[in-house]
Design a protein around this motif. Sequence first.
Motif, PDB file in Angstrom:
ATOM      1  N   GLN A 408      18.103  68.976  50.414  1.00 52.30           N
ATOM      2  CA  GLN A 408      16.371  67.755  49.895  1.00 52.30           C
ATOM      3  C   GLN A 408      15.573  69.090  48.681  1.00 52.30           C
ATOM      4  O   GLN A 408      15.966  69.829  48.116  1.00 52.30           O
ATOM      5  N   GLU A 410      13.009  69.868  48.624  1.00 51.40           N
ATOM      6  CA  GLU A 410      12.231  71.461  48.938  1.00 51.40           C
ATOM      7  C   GLU A 410      12.880  72.524  49.177  1.00 51.40           C
ATOM      8  O   GLU A 410      13.122  73.536  49.496  1.00 51.40           O
ATOM      9  N   ARG A 509      15.590  59.120  58.358  1.00 53.69           N
ATOM     10  CA  ARG A 509      14.308  60.310  58.526  1.00 53.69           C
ATOM     11  C   ARG A 509      14.080  59.901  59.833  1.00 53.69           C
ATOM     12  O   ARG A 509      13.727  58.530  61.068  1.00 53.69           O
TER      13      ARG A 509
HETATM   14 MG    MG Z   1      11.681  64.300  51.680  1.00 53.41          MG
END
Ligand code: MG
Length: 645
Positions: A408, A410, A509
Amino acid sequence: MIYPPKEGFGRTARIQSMEDYQLLYRKSIERPEEFWGEMAQALTWFHPPDTILDADPDLVDFSWFGGGRLNACYNAVDRHVKANPRRPAIIWAKNEPGQYELITWRDLKHNVGRVANVLKAHGVRKGDRVCIYLPMVPELAYTMLACARIGAVHSVVFAGFSADSLRERILDSGARVLVTANEGPRGAKRVQTKAISDDAVDGLSQVQSVLVVRRTETDVPMKAGRDWWLDQEMSKHRGTCPVEWMAAEDPLFILYTSGSTGKPKGVLHTTGGYLVYSVTTHRYVFDLQPEDVHFCTADMGWITGHTYLLYGPLANGTTTVLFESIPTYPDAGRLWQVVDDVKATVLFTAPTALRAILREGDAHVKKYSRKSLRLLASAGEPINPEVWRWYHDVVGEGRCPVVDNWWQTETGGVLIAPMPGATPCKPGSATLPFFGVEPVLVDDEGRVLEGNGVSGNLCIARTWPGQARTIWGNHQRFIETYYSRFPRLYFTGDGCRRDEDGYYWITGRVDDVLNVSGHRLGTAEVESALVAHESVAEAAVVGIPHDLKGTGVCAFVTLKPEHLDASKEQMMGALKEQVRHVIGPIATPDQVRIVSGLPKTRSGKILRRMLRKIACGETQDLGDTSTLAEPSVLDELLQQQSQLQ
Ligand code: MG
Ligand code: ATP
């Protein structure tokens, strides 16, 4: 079916067997400081780190390589100038086929230095943010590296975003300098980057200088005192510019997430940890070899561009390809043409691109030799097994390992991926964790699911060097987004299954999970069942209210060109049967909607949240539509929905 590692490949691979992988993995988990301390030695430090890790999980505060001082630009550029004088650092593949420009390490250093001096002359100092809104031109790389050189924080915004999105990101980051271009050729279009930039900064006193790259001959209005042609500014400066020795935890860049699940977050990455993680993952996941020509098709506006087009390859001294066009311009053979022209050894692209090429037929692929390729990689979305096999069999002719890697914005770099010379692969699974990464699956109550054959929320138990440290200017949002759902665990937002062999499968998700009659269905599995049907090009599955089951399954599909004329009724029946056959009756779609395009983020990810709202009839409130790549696809979807109601 399991695909064993390729024999020939394994002999020269960095990790040659599962024993080697497990040995090193165990070390990285049992003695992380020793492991990462060793990995950090791949970089050139002005002052080596005094400590490796200093973490305060209660405050969600992680510090890697404390006391160390280094410069990302020095590592990506300067130190290779002597070692690789003749090799190109960057091969720029321009929008038009057959047009290339080679940028040697020496040219790169010179141009980066000049841009760095321009930035300084425009008042940019260490810690200042610079917003970059550029097409895929060399100046994009120069500017990012120039920022790194003088300690400024770059914030690259994909040059396909609207003026409002750009403005929002400029305001959020507080940038006073914007770097853009007069216009950006991209496929058959020319993006009006300067006009969009003008709208974005209109009336914004915060932005003092706009530096404009002259990409084409087209003239654009220039506002006196604010707008400057970058080439003219560069000609005023020499290429020598001293590097700023940054603390390991000094910010390197801000990057906004794709916005698949809502408003994008301004993720902050720091210098030492990010760079150590970039070079380490680039070395092992792509099995770096000295003669590599690394072709990553991602736009620099996404994390994949940052880590595996720019910083990872360059800091490792690898030639990297900067691709200005799109995979389907002028036709679906473009990537293979570039591969042949530049003799790319590694190709890294996204499932959305593969599906767009696959639907046009194999002739486009077979027209080119692709002989130089030795490794194929994919990231960004779950890769449907059918697409994986096509990538492996047709593109790679069974020769090249396929490296599906999960991560990701992040995470800074890859967290789950096979070791290309060692890991047996299962199409659709990103396989096993990278060194130092400890994935944990937890149920909705936060109970850790031990053992294999379980599925739940994918979390990461400990910090790794490439982890984002905060959300720019909003640490509380960082804590709330990633560390509040499951205390002390980094929550990824993705659902995942760990199979009997301990392999990880991203199921989609967690916000998109379907709860059908008490059974939890991930979107990826149902979509892959649909894509496995010969007529389907792409599929997206969302939940809709259902009287009996609680949630029903609604599938949106696009068809391959040669199946467009099929009877819709028959096709819908066949696709329902397909899912029933592959997964079971529980997953059978209640609705199949044949459409000509799916809504996607600008990075090419399917926007299921938007499809769900449409399918549920909540068409008044579609949420943040600014991340939508082609707003026109909404019209068809909305029209279809209004006919159904
Ligand atoms: Mg995301
Ligand atoms: P936002 O966080 O704003 O909603 P985003 O999550 O799409 O946007 P990115 O950081 O670009 O932004 O994407 C990361 C996500 O992409 C992962 O969380 C995962 O859902 C998906 N992803 C990336 N690589 C893979 C992969 N190899 N297999 C499955 N999913 C992947």
